[in-house]
Design a protein around this motif. Sequence first.
Motif, PDB file in Angstrom:
ATOM      1  N   ILE A 120      -3.299   0.993  13.079  1.00 44.91           N
ATOM      2  CA  ILE A 120      -2.619   0.431  11.901  1.00 44.91           C
ATOM      3  C   ILE A 120      -3.408   0.785  10.641  1.00 44.91           C
ATOM      4  O   ILE A 120      -2.822   1.191   9.629  1.00 44.91           O
ATOM      5  CB  ILE A 120      -2.455  -1.097  12.031  1.00 44.91           C
ATOM      6  CG1 ILE A 120      -1.505  -1.436  13.170  1.00 44.91           C
ATOM      7  CG2 ILE A 120      -1.945  -1.695  10.720  1.00 44.91           C
ATOM      8  CD1 ILE A 120      -1.483  -2.900  13.542  1.00 44.91           C
ATOM      9  N   LEU A 121      -4.709   0.638  10.690  1.00 44.63           N
ATOM     10  CA  LEU A 121      -5.543   0.933   9.531  1.00 44.63           C
ATOM     11  C   LEU A 121      -5.381   2.392   9.095  1.00 44.63           C
ATOM     12  O   LEU A 121      -5.227   2.687   7.909  1.00 44.63           O
ATOM     13  CB  LEU A 121      -7.004   0.612   9.828  1.00 44.63           C
ATOM     14  CG  LEU A 121      -7.983   0.741   8.671  1.00 44.63           C
ATOM     15  CD1 LEU A 121      -7.577  -0.114   7.479  1.00 44.63           C
ATOM     16  CD2 LEU A 121      -9.389   0.368   9.142  1.00 44.63           C
ATOM     17  N   ARG A 122      -5.382   3.318  10.059  1.00 44.34           N
ATOM     18  CA  ARG A 122      -5.192   4.741   9.718  1.00 44.34           C
ATOM     19  C   ARG A 122      -3.827   4.980   9.098  1.00 44.34           C
ATOM     20  O   ARG A 122      -3.692   5.767   8.153  1.00 44.34           O
ATOM     21  CB  ARG A 122      -5.389   5.612  10.961  1.00 44.34           C
ATOM     22  CG  ARG A 122      -6.855   5.822  11.297  1.00 44.34           C
ATOM     23  CD  ARG A 122      -7.060   6.933  12.327  1.00 44.34           C
ATOM     24  NE  ARG A 122      -6.411   6.684  13.605  1.00 44.34           N
ATOM     25  CZ  ARG A 122      -6.955   5.988  14.609  1.00 44.34           C
ATOM     26  NH1 ARG A 122      -8.159   5.466  14.480  1.00 44.34           N
ATOM     27  NH2 ARG A 122      -6.303   5.829  15.735  1.00 44.34           N
ATOM     28  N   ALA A 123      -2.795   4.315   9.608  1.00 47.84           N
ATOM     29  CA  ALA A 123      -1.449   4.464   9.035  1.00 47.84           C
ATOM     30  C   ALA A 123      -1.423   3.968   7.595  1.00 47.84           C
ATOM     31  O   ALA A 123      -0.834   4.608   6.714  1.00 47.84           O
ATOM     32  CB  ALA A 123      -0.419   3.710   9.880  1.00 47.84           C
ATOM     33  N   CYS A 124      -2.090   2.844   7.335  1.00 47.61           N
ATOM     34  CA  CYS A 124      -2.155   2.294   5.973  1.00 47.61           C
ATOM     35  C   CYS A 124      -2.891   3.249   5.039  1.00 47.61           C
ATOM     36  O   CYS A 124      -2.426   3.525   3.926  1.00 47.61           O
ATOM     37  CB  CYS A 124      -2.862   0.941   5.978  1.00 47.61           C
ATOM     38  SG  CYS A 124      -1.968  -0.370   6.822  1.00 47.61           S
ATOM     39  N   GLU A 125      -4.040   3.741   5.487  1.00 46.36           N
ATOM     40  CA  GLU A 125      -4.834   4.642   4.658  1.00 46.36           C
ATOM     41  C   GLU A 125      -4.070   5.933   4.354  1.00 46.36           C
ATOM     42  O   GLU A 125      -4.066   6.412   3.217  1.00 46.36           O
ATOM     43  CB  GLU A 125      -6.152   4.977   5.355  1.00 46.36           C
ATOM     44  CG  GLU A 125      -7.096   3.794   5.444  1.00 46.36           C
ATOM     45  CD  GLU A 125      -8.298   4.053   6.327  1.00 46.36           C
ATOM     46  OE1 GLU A 125      -9.259   3.272   6.226  1.00 46.36           O
ATOM     47  OE2 GLU A 125      -8.294   5.027   7.121  1.00 46.36           O
ATOM     48  N   SER A 126      -3.399   6.480   5.349  1.00 42.01           N
ATOM     49  CA  SER A 126      -2.635   7.717   5.153  1.00 42.01           C
ATOM     50  C   SER A 126      -1.501   7.505   4.160  1.00 42.01           C
ATOM     51  O   SER A 126      -1.262   8.354   3.287  1.00 42.01           O
ATOM     52  CB  SER A 126      -2.066   8.214   6.487  1.00 42.01           C
ATOM     53  OG  SER A 126      -3.101   8.603   7.347  1.00 42.01           O
ATOM     54  N   ALA A 127      -0.794   6.393   4.286  1.00 38.00           N
ATOM     55  CA  ALA A 127       0.316   6.110   3.372  1.00 38.00           C
ATOM     56  C   ALA A 127      -0.189   5.883   1.952  1.00 38.00           C
ATOM     57  O   ALA A 127       0.414   6.366   0.988  1.00 38.00           O
ATOM     58  CB  ALA A 127       1.110   4.894   3.874  1.00 38.00           C
TER      59      ALA A 127
END
Length: 178
Positions: A120-127
Amino acid sequence: MSRPAIRIATTADIPEIRELMRRAIDTLQRDFLGETQIAASRQVMGLDTQLIEDGTYFVAELGGVIAGCGGWSRRATLYGGDHSAELRDATLLDPAQDAARIRTMFTHPDFTRRGVGAVILRACESAAFAAGFERAEMMATLAGEPLYRAAGYVVIERTAAAPVEGVVVPLVRMGKLL
């Protein structure tokens, strides 16, 4: 072990997300907070449905069950949920000078240590990076701090939420270059 499937949260997910958050607060904070602090945490933490409305809130599913949730925001609010209106600030941030906000990250107690929070954290950072942000900040719980440190976040300051009926809930403001 299967990898969690990530998708944008919808309003239909809200009841399951709220229950996941309740269980996470009550269970995962036990090694870090006393019972009165956990009770006070329920008043400080929670779902900010503005993130769902903005399309910046994710759920991670394992076996068709929501195993975790979390989001990012281009708004000034650093933490808090719908019930903590005094903490909310819908002002839009400027990606050229402000840090995106990582918000409302929770893992269901039955799914800890399976990579849910990291995905989830990686998805947030990428977005957030795709939206032009070069930095991210968050207000972490003591229970979440180890995950964020492992992901490269550093402590900006140790602080606390405003006391709830005289009870202080410690928090950690953390940040990272994206």
